[in-house]
Design a protein around this motif. Structure first.
Motif, PDB file in Angstrom:
ATOM      1  N   ASN A  61     -58.556  -1.579  57.339  1.00  0.00           N
ATOM      2  CA  ASN A  61     -59.199  -2.827  57.767  1.00  0.00           C
ATOM      3  C   ASN A  61     -59.385  -3.560  56.194  1.00  0.00           C
ATOM      4  O   ASN A  61     -58.834  -4.757  56.588  1.00  0.00           O
ATOM      5  CB  ASN A  61     -60.857  -2.777  58.142  1.00  0.00           C
ATOM      6  N   LEU A  62     -59.181  -3.519  55.876  1.00  0.00           N
ATOM      7  CA  LEU A  62     -59.239  -4.357  54.406  1.00  0.00           C
ATOM      8  C   LEU A  62     -58.114  -4.622  54.104  1.00  0.00           C
ATOM      9  O   LEU A  62     -57.649  -5.710  53.842  1.00  0.00           O
ATOM     10  CB  LEU A  62     -60.564  -3.661  53.145  1.00  0.00           C
ATOM     11  N   ILE A  63     -57.252  -4.075  54.085  1.00  0.00           N
ATOM     12  CA  ILE A  63     -55.876  -4.227  53.513  1.00  0.00           C
ATOM     13  C   ILE A  63     -55.077  -5.310  53.923  1.00  0.00           C
ATOM     14  O   ILE A  63     -54.310  -5.867  53.573  1.00  0.00           O
ATOM     15  CB  ILE A  63     -54.727  -2.335  53.095  1.00  0.00           C
ATOM     16  N   THR A  64     -55.069  -4.889  55.805  1.00  0.00           N
ATOM     17  CA  THR A  64     -54.661  -5.644  56.820  1.00  0.00           C
ATOM     18  C   THR A  64     -55.351  -6.915  56.874  1.00  0.00           C
ATOM     19  O   THR A  64     -54.259  -8.074  57.207  1.00  0.00           O
ATOM     20  CB  THR A  64     -54.672  -4.414  57.690  1.00  0.00           C
ATOM     21  N   LEU A  65     -56.760  -7.147  56.365  1.00  0.00           N
ATOM     22  CA  LEU A  65     -56.697  -8.817  56.642  1.00  0.00           C
ATOM     23  C   LEU A  65     -57.141  -9.259  55.331  1.00  0.00           C
ATOM     24  O   LEU A  65     -57.128 -10.432  55.440  1.00  0.00           O
ATOM     25  CB  LEU A  65     -58.933  -8.155  56.507  1.00  0.00           C
ATOM     26  N   THR A  71     -50.219  -9.856  47.606  1.00  0.00           N
ATOM     27  CA  THR A  71     -50.772  -8.749  47.270  1.00  0.00           C
ATOM     28  C   THR A  71     -49.778  -7.721  48.261  1.00  0.00           C
ATOM     29  O   THR A  71     -50.280  -6.554  48.828  1.00  0.00           O
ATOM     30  CB  THR A  71     -51.955  -8.972  48.326  1.00  0.00           C
ATOM     31  N   LYS A  72     -48.684  -7.959  48.733  1.00  0.00           N
ATOM     32  CA  LYS A  72     -47.594  -7.764  49.601  1.00  0.00           C
ATOM     33  C   LYS A  72     -47.726  -6.345  48.930  1.00  0.00           C
ATOM     34  O   LYS A  72     -47.363  -4.814  49.913  1.00  0.00           O
ATOM     35  CB  LYS A  72     -46.340  -7.710  49.155  1.00  0.00           C
ATOM     36  N   ASP A  73     -46.804  -6.029  47.380  1.00  0.00           N
ATOM     37  CA  ASP A  73     -46.953  -3.802  46.289  1.00  0.00           C
ATOM     38  C   ASP A  73     -47.629  -3.858  46.986  1.00  0.00           C
ATOM     39  O   ASP A  73     -48.015  -2.931  47.405  1.00  0.00           O
ATOM     40  CB  ASP A  73     -46.244  -4.622  45.136  1.00  0.00           C
ATOM     41  N   ARG A  74     -49.286  -4.408  47.095  1.00  0.00           N
ATOM     42  CA  ARG A  74     -50.277  -3.381  46.963  1.00  0.00           C
ATOM     43  C   ARG A  74     -50.647  -2.808  48.484  1.00  0.00           C
ATOM     44  O   ARG A  74     -51.139  -2.386  48.910  1.00  0.00           O
ATOM     45  CB  ARG A  74     -51.867  -4.392  46.641  1.00  0.00           C
ATOM     46  N   VAL A  76     -48.163  -2.710  50.696  1.00  0.00           N
ATOM     47  CA  VAL A  76     -47.318  -1.883  50.847  1.00  0.00           C
ATOM     48  C   VAL A  76     -47.956   0.257  50.372  1.00  0.00           C
ATOM     49  O   VAL A  76     -47.956   1.116  51.088  1.00  0.00           O
ATOM     50  CB  VAL A  76     -46.327  -1.722  50.378  1.00  0.00           C
ATOM     51  N   LYS A  77     -48.101  -0.228  49.590  1.00  0.00           N
ATOM     52  CA  LYS A  77     -48.627   0.797  48.022  1.00  0.00           C
ATOM     53  C   LYS A  77     -49.657   1.688  49.358  1.00  0.00           C
ATOM     54  O   LYS A  77     -50.231   3.733  49.437  1.00  0.00           O
ATOM     55  CB  LYS A  77     -49.268   0.870  46.945  1.00  0.00           C
ATOM     56  N   SER A  78     -51.002   0.768  49.528  1.00  0.00           N
ATOM     57  CA  SER A  78     -51.859   1.586  50.675  1.00  0.00           C
ATOM     58  C   SER A  78     -51.666   2.162  51.691  1.00  0.00           C
ATOM     59  O   SER A  78     -51.931   3.195  52.187  1.00  0.00           O
ATOM     60  CB  SER A  78     -52.953  -0.173  50.205  1.00  0.00           C
ATOM     61  N   LEU A  79     -50.714   0.736  52.345  1.00  0.00           N
ATOM     62  CA  LEU A  79     -50.227   1.586  53.926  1.00  0.00           C
ATOM     63  C   LEU A  79     -49.384   2.822  53.681  1.00  0.00           C
ATOM     64  O   LEU A  79     -50.037   3.566  54.813  1.00  0.00           O
ATOM     65  CB  LEU A  79     -49.595   0.563  54.434  1.00  0.00           C
ATOM     66  N   VAL A  80     -48.900   2.846  52.733  1.00  0.00           N
ATOM     67  CA  VAL A  80     -47.709   4.285  52.871  1.00  0.00           C
ATOM     68  C   VAL A  80     -48.908   5.258  52.261  1.00  0.00           C
ATOM     69  O   VAL A  80     -48.962   6.492  53.123  1.00  0.00           O
ATOM     70  CB  VAL A  80     -46.751   3.960  52.015  1.00  0.00           C
ATOM     71  N   GLU A  81     -50.356   4.965  51.597  1.00  0.00           N
ATOM     72  CA  GLU A  81     -50.796   5.749  51.239  1.00  0.00           C
ATOM     73  C   GLU A  81     -51.514   6.619  52.480  1.00  0.00           C
ATOM     74  O   GLU A  81     -51.691   7.789  53.045  1.00  0.00           O
ATOM     75  CB  GLU A  81     -52.347   5.411  50.539  1.00  0.00           C
ATOM     76  N   ILE A  82     -51.922   5.951  53.182  1.00  0.00           N
ATOM     77  CA  ILE A  82     -52.113   6.086  54.760  1.00  0.00           C
ATOM     78  C   ILE A  82     -51.804   6.896  55.682  1.00  0.00           C
ATOM     79  O   ILE A  82     -51.923   7.361  56.177  1.00  0.00           O
ATOM     80  CB  ILE A  82     -53.301   4.552  55.629  1.00  0.00           C
ATOM     81  N   ILE A  83     -50.417   6.242  55.526  1.00  0.00           N
ATOM     82  CA  ILE A  83     -49.343   7.316  56.840  1.00  0.00           C
ATOM     83  C   ILE A  83     -49.364   8.697  55.875  1.00  0.00           C
ATOM     84  O   ILE A  83     -49.619   9.234  57.027  1.00  0.00           O
ATOM     85  CB  ILE A  83     -47.666   6.638  56.500  1.00  0.00           C
ATOM     86  N   ASN A  84     -49.555   8.450  54.681  1.00  0.00           N
ATOM     87  CA  ASN A  84     -49.264  10.117  54.381  1.00  0.00           C
ATOM     88  C   ASN A  84     -50.721  10.783  54.594  1.00  0.00           C
ATOM     89  O   ASN A  84     -50.393  12.436  54.372  1.00  0.00           O
ATOM     90  CB  ASN A  84     -48.989   9.914  52.977  1.00  0.00           C
ATOM     91  N   LYS A  85     -51.517  10.536  55.396  1.00  0.00           N
ATOM     92  CA  LYS A  85     -52.397  11.081  55.378  1.00  0.00           C
ATOM     93  C   LYS A  85     -52.588  12.271  56.591  1.00  0.00           C
ATOM     94  O   LYS A  85     -53.515  12.330  56.680  1.00  0.00           O
ATOM     95  CB  LYS A  85     -53.958   9.836  54.528  1.00  0.00           C
ATOM     96  N   GLN A  86     -51.584  11.207  57.541  1.00  0.00           N
ATOM     97  CA  GLN A  86     -51.775  11.917  58.802  1.00  0.00           C
ATOM     98  C   GLN A  86     -52.581  11.584  59.669  1.00  0.00           C
ATOM     99  O   GLN A  86     -53.090  12.362  60.068  1.00  0.00           O
ATOM    100  CB  GLN A  86     -50.860  13.077  58.790  1.00  0.00           C
ATOM    101  N   ASP A  87     -52.691  10.369  59.268  1.00  0.00           N
ATOM    102  CA  ASP A  87     -54.169  10.964  60.318  1.00  0.00           C
ATOM    103  C   ASP A  87     -53.401   9.750  62.212  1.00  0.00           C
ATOM    104  O   ASP A  87     -52.055   9.029  61.723  1.00  0.00           O
ATOM    105  CB  ASP A  87     -55.062   9.306  59.950  1.00  0.00           C
ATOM    106  N   LEU A 103     -42.570  -5.448  55.406  1.00  0.00           N
ATOM    107  CA  LEU A 103     -42.711  -5.353  54.459  1.00  0.00           C
ATOM    108  C   LEU A 103     -41.936  -4.348  53.651  1.00  0.00           C
ATOM    109  O   LEU A 103     -41.862  -3.759  52.132  1.00  0.00           O
ATOM    110  CB  LEU A 103     -44.179  -4.655  54.222  1.00  0.00           C
ATOM    111  N   ILE A 104     -41.678  -3.383  54.157  1.00  0.00           N
ATOM    112  CA  ILE A 104     -40.687  -2.711  53.368  1.00  0.00           C
ATOM    113  C   ILE A 104     -38.905  -3.061  54.186  1.00  0.00           C
ATOM    114  O   ILE A 104     -38.984  -2.816  55.384  1.00  0.00           O
ATOM    115  CB  ILE A 104     -40.883  -0.897  53.683  1.00  0.00           C
TER     116      ILE A 104
END
Length: 214
Positions: A61-65, A71-74, A76-87, A103-104
């Protein structure tokens, strides 16, 4: 007399119970301890998962809002981290946000992220099928026939609610390439499905009657 017998029987049962408890005291204590440890561990794990889910939710919520071009690079990095959390909830949402906001750009990188969600994330079966379909949609404009079929085959060869969508995508893919016989075959499969999305079936019938009737 009957009362005496009843008292004796009751005393005998009580004695047997006491003897059993004394003889199996260590075993009973071990069983109780194992049960307590198991319940405690289950509670702790459940609480841990709940906390992790909350952290991921807050991060998403924080990163998308707060996302902006600056802040594009940040982002992308944060969203990829969430993807790799496999939630199961926020990993797909993170990928959709990346795609929707472009973004990619690299298609292979996006496909790799799709694979993390499809192959490694614990998902409800039909949610997984939906994500497979979305991967096919993402690749449809540039994919070769074999590549697109490889993506969609898990749906085409299933009884998924997304099967008719997959067939329709392949039918339109071949129609756009002027391969009308192949297109017609996929449209006909939609018509013959016992369980087919009603809107998809109607569009298939229109296409067959209007453009593929010869």
């Amino acid at each position: 007399m009957d009362e005496d017998v009843s008292i004796i029987n009751s005393n005998t049962r009580n004695e047997k119970i006491r003897n059993f408890l004394v003889e199996n005291k260590k075993k009973l204590i071990s069983v109780i301890l194992i049960l307590v440890i198991f319940l405690g561990s289950a509670y702790s794990f459940d609480k841990y998962k709940t906390n992790q889910k909350k952290k991921i939710s807050n991060k998403f919520n924080l990163i998308t809002l707060t996302h902006s071009e600056n802040t594009k690079d940040r982002t992308v990095k944060s969203l990829v981290e969430i993807i790799n959390k496999q939630d199961p909830t926020y990993s797909p949402l993170s990928l959709y946000f990346i795609i929707d906001n472009k973004l990619i750009i690299d298609q292979d990188e996006i496909n790799s992220l799709f694979d993390v969600i499809i192959e490694k994330t614990s998902l409800d079966e039909e949610i997984k099928n939906l994500i497979i379909y979305k991967k096919a949609l993402f690749n449809a404009d540039q994919a070769q026939e074999g590549d697109l079929l490889n993506i969609l085959n898990p749906l085409i060869n299933s009884k998924s609610v997304w099967k008719s969508h997959a067939l329709y995508l392949m039918a339109e893919y071949f129609y756009a390439k002027d391969q009308k016989q192949k297109s017609k075959e996929f449209f006909n499969q939609i018509i013959s499905l016992e369980i087919s999305n009603s809107d998809i079936k109607l569009q298939a019938e229109k296409r067959l009657n209007r453009d593929l009737s010869e």
